[in-house]
Design a protein around this motif. Structure first.
Motif, mmCIF file in Angstrom:
data_model
loop_
_atom_site.group_PDB
_atom_site.id
_atom_site.type_symbol
_atom_site.label_atom_id
_atom_site.label_comp_id
_atom_site.label_asym_id
_atom_site.label_seq_id
_atom_site.Cartn_x
_atom_site.Cartn_y
_atom_site.Cartn_z
ATOM 1 N N ASN A 107 0.822 -1.211 0.000
ATOM 2 C CA ASN A 107 0.000 0.000 0.000
ATOM 3 C C ASN A 107 0.860 1.267 0.000
ATOM 4 O OD1 ASN A 107 -2.220 -1.751 0.365
ATOM 5 N ND2 ASN A 107 -1.799 -1.790 2.563
ATOM 6 N N VAL A 108 0.216 2.379 -0.319
ATOM 7 C CA VAL A 108 0.904 3.672 -0.269
ATOM 8 C C VAL A 108 -0.008 4.648 0.465
ATOM 9 C CG1 VAL A 108 1.809 5.602 -1.617
ATOM 10 C CG2 VAL A 108 2.158 3.277 -2.435
ATOM 11 N N VAL A 109 0.564 5.390 1.397
ATOM 12 C CA VAL A 109 -0.216 6.380 2.136
ATOM 13 C C VAL A 109 0.454 7.745 1.970
ATOM 14 C CG1 VAL A 109 -1.144 7.008 4.397
ATOM 15 C CG2 VAL A 109 -0.848 4.591 3.817
ATOM 16 N N PHE A 110 -0.265 8.677 1.356
ATOM 17 C CA PHE A 110 0.239 10.045 1.215
ATOM 18 C C PHE A 110 -0.343 10.884 2.342
ATOM 19 C CE2 PHE A 110 0.379 8.689 -3.321
ATOM 20 C CZ PHE A 110 1.725 8.940 -3.577
ATOM 21 N N ILE A 111 0.532 11.511 3.105
ATOM 22 C CA ILE A 111 0.065 12.316 4.228
ATOM 23 C C ILE A 111 0.624 13.726 4.134
ATOM 24 C CG2 ILE A 111 0.113 12.546 6.753
ATOM 25 C CD1 ILE A 111 0.116 9.541 6.881
ATOM 26 N N GLN A 223 -6.292 1.290 15.237
ATOM 27 C CA GLN A 223 -4.996 0.622 15.347
ATOM 28 C C GLN A 223 -4.952 -0.653 14.509
ATOM 29 O OE1 GLN A 223 -2.493 2.220 16.820
ATOM 30 N NE2 GLN A 223 -1.338 0.618 15.751
ATOM 31 N N VAL A 224 -6.046 -1.404 14.543
ATOM 32 C CA VAL A 224 -6.080 -2.651 13.753
ATOM 33 C C VAL A 224 -6.026 -2.325 12.260
ATOM 34 C CG1 VAL A 224 -7.327 -4.817 13.391
ATOM 35 C CG2 VAL A 224 -7.519 -3.666 15.564
ATOM 36 N N ILE A 225 -6.780 -1.296 11.868
ATOM 37 C CA ILE A 225 -6.772 -0.898 10.450
ATOM 38 C C ILE A 225 -5.368 -0.452 10.050
ATOM 39 C CG2 ILE A 225 -7.607 0.852 8.818
ATOM 40 C CD1 ILE A 225 -10.280 0.791 10.418
ATOM 41 N N LEU A 226 -4.765 0.367 10.896
ATOM 42 C CA LEU A 226 -3.433 0.873 10.573
ATOM 43 C C LEU A 226 -2.404 -0.246 10.518
ATOM 44 C CD1 LEU A 226 -3.453 4.201 12.570
ATOM 45 C CD2 LEU A 226 -2.992 3.946 10.123
ATOM 46 N N ASP A 227 -2.541 -1.232 11.414
ATOM 47 C CA ASP A 227 -1.622 -2.379 11.374
ATOM 48 C C ASP A 227 -1.661 -3.049 10.013
ATOM 49 O OD1 ASP A 227 -0.656 -2.110 13.876
ATOM 50 O OD2 ASP A 227 -1.899 -3.683 14.773
ATOM 51 N N ARG A 228 -2.885 -3.282 9.522
ATOM 52 C CA ARG A 228 -3.057 -3.955 8.224
ATOM 53 C C ARG A 228 -2.545 -3.062 7.094
ATOM 54 N NH1 ARG A 228 -4.821 -6.851 11.581
ATOM 55 N NH2 ARG A 228 -6.468 -8.408 11.489
ATOM 56 N N LEU A 229 -2.966 -1.811 7.165
ATOM 57 C CA LEU A 229 -2.674 -0.881 6.076
ATOM 58 C C LEU A 229 -1.175 -0.584 5.981
ATOM 59 C CD1 LEU A 229 -4.402 0.700 4.052
ATOM 60 C CD2 LEU A 229 -4.350 2.616 5.631
ATOM 61 N N HIS A 231 1.385 -2.295 7.433
ATOM 62 C CA HIS A 231 2.325 -3.405 7.583
ATOM 63 C C HIS A 231 3.238 -3.528 6.361
ATOM 64 C CE1 HIS A 231 3.035 -8.002 8.119
ATOM 65 N NE2 HIS A 231 4.091 -7.303 8.425
ATOM 66 N N HIS A 232 2.617 -3.518 5.173
ATOM 67 C CA HIS A 232 3.417 -3.527 3.940
ATOM 68 C C HIS A 232 3.050 -2.260 3.192
ATOM 69 C CE1 HIS A 232 4.424 -7.705 4.608
ATOM 70 N NE2 HIS A 232 3.147 -7.968 4.767
ATOM 71 N N ALA A 233 3.577 -1.147 3.660
ATOM 72 C CA ALA A 233 3.165 0.111 3.029
ATOM 73 C C ALA A 233 4.313 1.097 2.998
ATOM 74 C CB ALA A 233 2.003 0.728 3.796
ATOM 75 N N LEU A 234 4.209 1.978 2.051
ATOM 76 C CA LEU A 234 5.143 3.084 2.025
ATOM 77 C C LEU A 234 4.355 4.326 2.421
ATOM 78 C CD1 LEU A 234 8.072 3.766 1.238
ATOM 79 C CD2 LEU A 234 7.109 4.624 -0.893
ATOM 80 N N ALA A 235 4.745 4.956 3.521
ATOM 81 C CA ALA A 235 4.097 6.207 3.922
ATOM 82 C C ALA A 235 4.910 7.354 3.329
ATOM 83 C CB ALA A 235 4.051 6.303 5.436
ATOM 84 N N VAL A 236 4.226 8.214 2.592
ATOM 85 C CA VAL A 236 4.918 9.325 1.934
ATOM 86 C C VAL A 236 4.431 10.642 2.525
ATOM 87 C CG1 VAL A 236 5.465 10.385 -0.301
ATOM 88 C CG2 VAL A 236 4.954 7.938 -0.189
ATOM 89 N N PRO A 237 5.178 11.225 3.450
ATOM 90 C CA PRO A 237 4.769 12.517 3.990
ATOM 91 C C PRO A 237 5.123 13.631 3.003
ATOM 92 C CG PRO A 237 6.697 11.649 5.168
ATOM 93 C CD PRO A 237 6.441 10.744 4.007
ATOM 94 N N ILE A 238 4.188 14.536 2.779
ATOM 95 C CA ILE A 238 4.459 15.699 1.913
ATOM 96 C C ILE A 238 4.096 16.939 2.723
ATOM 97 C CG2 ILE A 238 4.124 16.711 -0.369
ATOM 98 C CD1 ILE A 238 2.775 14.160 -1.274
ATOM 99 N N PHE A 239 5.085 17.636 3.158
ATOM 100 C CA PHE A 239 4.773 18.752 4.054
ATOM 101 C C PHE A 239 5.222 20.100 3.499
ATOM 102 C CE2 PHE A 239 4.204 15.225 6.987
ATOM 103 C CZ PHE A 239 2.937 15.559 7.446
#
Ligand code: ADP
Ligand code: MG
Length: 255
Positions: A107-111, A223-229, A231-239
């Motif tokens: 997964n990829v999470v853009f924050i 927390q459970v959702i975040l664990d799943r999401l 676990h194999h994810a790249l979090a990309v912070p854009i600030f």
């Protein structure tokens, strides 16, 4: 054209139709003219016909894929201005654009705050995936949750979840912008759980994962959702700075 030639062409059109070679069927005359004008050898004629059929199908599939993805706009990675977002490494997005993570269900999470290009990048990756033959569906978090709530009311949640989970890549945009209804944590969990380690999700959010419990009104489920999401994810912070503000001539940035 002689009547024999016309009859042969009619037969060719009928065969192309039966073989579902729709491009060949619809462009038979111009394909034959091209081949004759260039005095093509048999191998070149076959190449011309097969290649144009494949290209037409790819184009068609991409067009349908883009339509069924429901992107808010066709943002392209090529149009993203990395100079405007110096905190974001171009190499990282280039790597994501190879889409290997979709093959492995990561997964990829853009924050980041509003206007920094989260939706642009999420859609850009989605468009690239469709162009590569992948299936994508884009939802705003609010519309996705509303859809799931409606399915609960109408008693067809499991069908709806199966339908939403069909595409290989799901994009959930703007998570945390609007307060979530009470059952959202549970519904989101069911959705994410079904995709876990198998089909990818891109989430964009203006809120840090540490705030998701508050947004969902349930720390444990968050927390459970975040664990799943994650676990194999790249979090990309854009600030960086908002591109909307940056490109607005009415705002004097020297002030
Ligand atoms: P966010 O989702 O982070 O709120 P968007 O992706 O919706 O931001 O970006 C807002 C607008 O600014 C869009 O029209 C987008 O195409 C444009 N934009 C944002 N960042 C960039 C960038 N670095 N290069 C080009 N356009 C950008
Ligand atoms: Mg956005």
């Amino acid at each position: 054209m002689s009547s024999v030639a016309r009859k042969t062409d009619e037969q060719l059109v009928a065969w192309a139709h039966r073989l579902r070679l729709t491009h060949t069927r619809d462009h038979l005359q111009s394909l034959l003219e091209t081949a004759m004008a260039a005095q093509m050898a048999p191998r070149a004629v076959l190449e011309l016909i097969f290649k144009s059929e494949v290209e037409a199908r790819d184009k068609n599939r991409t067009m349908l894929g883009l339509l069924s993805a429901h992107f808010p706009k066709k943002y392209l990675l090529e149009d993203f201005d990395f100079d405007a977002q110096p905190g974001l490494r171009r190499g990282l997005i280039d790597e994501l654009a190879k889409l290997e993570w979709v093959q492995t269900g990561e997964n990829v999470v853009f924050i980041g705050p509003s206007g920094v290009g989260k939706t642009h990048l999420a859609v850009g990756l989605g468009v690239r995936y469709v162009q590569n033959g992948g299936t994508v569906r884009f939802y705003s978090a609010a519309s996705l949750l509303a859809l799931l709530e409606k399915a609960v009311r109408e008693g067809n949640l499991s069908q709806k979840l199966a339908e939403i989970n069909k595409p290989r890549l799901l994009i959930i945009d703007e998570f945390g912008y609007l307060p979530c209804p009470a059952s959202s944590g549970n519904l989101l969990f069911q959705l994410i759980e079904k995709r876990y380690e198998h089909k990818s999700v891109i989430v964009t959010s203006n809120r840090n994962p540490s705030d998701w419990g508050v947004i969902l009104g349930d720390e444990v489920l968050a927390q459970v959702i975040l664990d799943r999401l994650l676990h194999h994810a790249l979090a990309v912070p854009i600030f960086g700075e908002s591109y909307r503000v940056r490109s607005n001539p009415l705002i004097n940035r020297e002030d």
